[in-house]
Structures are given as structure tokens and as C-alpha cells.
Design an enzyme around this catalytic site. Structure first.
Site: not given
Length: 347
Positions: A96, A116, A123, A163, A195, A218, A220, A337
Site C-alpha cells: 500500500e 514487516c 501497527c 516495512g 523512518s 519511531s 513511542h 500511520c
């Protein structure tokens, strides 16, 4: 179709290889420059479009080479104008991609892998694991597809789709350079952002690149136990080691990295979590992007209330840390995201 899939993609050749090919075919040297212009600057999708190339040469090229462009399976259009595409490559693998228009600009979010292997809890991409890494051309073809669909020049690209880019480092860098090439897409290096989940060897290699590509991490959570639960794939890259690697990156490049921080209700929006993030960032060159977690089907994690996001932004700014609240694009079509997934959705 099957025969063309076996043939080499003409776009995988270098300019020198095209020059050698033209010589082998007994054509004058200037034909190589013409072919390169059609392939790498005008981004044609067939030999028939090369109108200043003799028909015989076009036929010779088509006997041995093809344009292995991805096929659009599904396109969805968001209320905010963003468009999400499910693109299928010649081997049946799909990814995508998202195009995000804004005034006179067009940003593209590309995938570097199909699926991924990082397994981040918030995710959707990682729920089914990793299928395979993409080639540089397959990454760039996503940008081409969006540009053609919008009929606009792409002004920035974020490698934030499916990924982990640093798990596909060489293809990622090659794609960055193809997009940055002044004779190609001519997108400025600072408008090309990669990223990573925090793959330290990749950060070190990225710092060695001469181009001024932008780095995003990333993050978080700045609490190790929380980050381990949210991002098990990078457990071995501990926060102290990550902090050290990022500071080394800043010292070497002089560039400001961005921390992506998706706020999750009751998980990373508590006072201790906020304090840990402030401590991680304080006194360093960085920018924090705060975003409410995007809802992912099948996930028990929920977004933090906007009031908490605003509180964290103010607290970071009070300690001299640049922080922005980022609006989510394409949420209504699962294009935001953490929502990208290899699945066929009926439009």
C-alpha cells in the site's frame, strides 16, 4: 504478460549499460542519451512513447526488455483528499502507498517492504509478518504511480509505509538517490525522509551518506519496558544505545532528527512516560512529532485524549524541546500511520 515478466526491466539498466546496448545494436551513440531521457526523466511506460526513436530500434528493445510497472488493484480516496493505493508487482506481491496533497505540494508515503518483521503492537502492517523486501525500482514506482494519478509533481517522500527501511538498507538508499537525482524526480534531499524503528546499525550507516536526507525515529516510549512491549522487534537496541547512536548521528551530520510518538491511552501518556520522554530529549537537537494513535482493526490499543497530547506538547516546549501535534491524514480509509496492510478492500 508472462513473457514480459521474464524480460528485464529497461529501467534497471544504468546509463552506461544503455550506451553499451545501443552500441551492440549498431545505433549511433546519441540514441542512448535519448533512451535515458525517456526512461529516467520522462518516466514513460512503453517503448511506443519514445517518439524520436526509430521504430526498428523500439522493436528491438521491446524484444528483450519490458516496463514492469505495478498494477493498481484498489484506490481509495479520503475526505481530506489523500489517496491510498494497493499496488501489485509482477510477482503478485502487493503493498500500500499513500498520496497526500496539500496546497501546491504532493507528499507520498512509500513502503520499503511487503509486510514487516518488526511486530509493533500498534501497527497493522506487521500482523501478518514479512513477505519480502522491495527493490529500489519498486519503491520509486510507488512515487511514479502517485504522480501520474494526481498528474502533479511529487515534492516530498516519506519512507513510512510498510516495512522497516533499514532492514532493506541498500534498496532504500538507492531509491532515495533515484528520487533525488536532478535528471529524475529531482526531489530535494531534505524532502526525503526515512523512518526507522531504531535499527542502530542502519542509523550509523545513514549518518555516513553524503546527502542531507532526513531521519525520523519511531520512538513511542522512552521507558524501556513499555517500548519492549510496543516494539518487540527492536528490543535489542536499548534506549541508552539508541540515544547514543542518535547523538552520534547529530554530531556527524548536524541534522535534526525527528521522533515519532504515537500517543496510546493508558500506555505511554502517563506522567512517568511524559517525564521519561522529556529526559530523553532535553538538551539534544531533535523534534518530536506527537500524534494520537490511529485505530487499527483488531488492536486493543486506543488513542490518547487530545487533551493529553496537548499537555505533553506544552511540557516538552517548556523544557526547550520542539514538539508538533501532527494531524493524521487518510484515517477514514485506513491510510494513516500504522494502518497500512496488504489486503484487498472493495471500493
Amino acid at each position: 504478460m508472462e513473457r514480459s515478466n521474464r524480460m528485464r526491466d529497461i529501467r534497471s539498466l544504468t546509463a552506461d549499460e544503455i550506451a553499451e546496448l545501443v552500441q551492440e545494436l549498431g545505433q549511433p551513440a546519441f540514441r542512448a542519451k535519448q533512451i535515458c531521457e525517456w526512461v529516467f526523466t520522462k518516466h514513460v511506460s512503453s517503448f511506443e512513447e519514445m517518439t524520436n526513436i526509430p521504430k526498428k530500434l523500439r522493436e528491438q528493445l521491446s524484444e528483450h526488455f519490458s516496463f514492469r510497472l505495478p498494477e493498481e488493484l484498489v484506490k481509495q480516496v479520503s475526505r481530506d483528499g489523500s489517496r491510498k493505493y494497493l499496488l501489485e508487482f509482477s510477482d503478485g506481491t502487493s503493498v500500500e502507498t499513500v498520496g497526500m496533497p496539500s496546497k501546491n505540494k504532493l507528499a507520498v508515503c512509500v513502503s520499503t517492504q511487503a509486510g514487516c518483521g518488526m511486530g509493533c503492537a500498534f501497527c497493522a502492517t506487521g500482523f501478518n509478518g514479512l513477505t519480502r523486501s522491495l527493490s529500489a525500482q519498486e519503491i520509486v514506482d510507488q512515487v511514479r504511480h502517485v504522480a501520474m494519478d494526481f498528474d502533479e509533481r511529487v515534492t516530498s517522500v516519506v519512507f513510512m509505509g510498510q516495512g522497516e527501511p533499514f532492514a532493506n538498507f541498500d534498496a532504500t538508499v538507492k531509491a532515495l538517490r533515484m528520487l533525488n537525482d536532478p535528471d529524475g524526480y529531482a526531489i530535494g534531499a531534505r524532502h526525503l525522509t526515512v523512518s526507522t524503528c531504531g535499527v542502530i546499525p542502519g542509523i550509523k550507516r545513514f549518518s555516513e551518506l553524503p546527502e542531507q536526507f532526513t531521519l525520523a525515529i519511531s520512538l513511542h516510549s522512552a521507558v524501556q519496558s513499555t517500548r519492549n512491549k510496543l516494539m518487540p522487534g527492536v528490543k535489542k537496541y536499548t534506549l541508552p544505545r539508541l540515544h547514543e547512536a542518535i547523538q552520534a548521528y547529530v554530531e556527524k551530520t548536524g541534522r535534526r532528527p525527528t521522533y515519532e510518538f504515537a500517543m496510546i491511552d493508558g500506555i505511554n501518556d502517563t506522567n512517568p512516560e511524559m517525564e521519561a520522554l522529556i529526559d530523553f530529549c532535553r538538551g539534544t537537537l531533535c523534534h518530536v512529532n506527537l500524534i494520537q494513535l490511529n485505530d487499527t482493526p483488531g488492536s486493543l490499543l486506543k488513542p490518547s485524549p487530545m487533551k493529553k497530547v496537548e499537555t505533553l506538547q506544552k511540557r516538552l516546549q517548556m523544557h526547550g524541546v520542539e514538539a508538533t501535534i501532527r494531524n493524521s491524514r487518510g484515517n477514514d480509509i485506513d491510510a494513516a500511520c500504522g494502518q497500512l496492510k496488504q489486503r484487498l478492500i472493495q471500493s
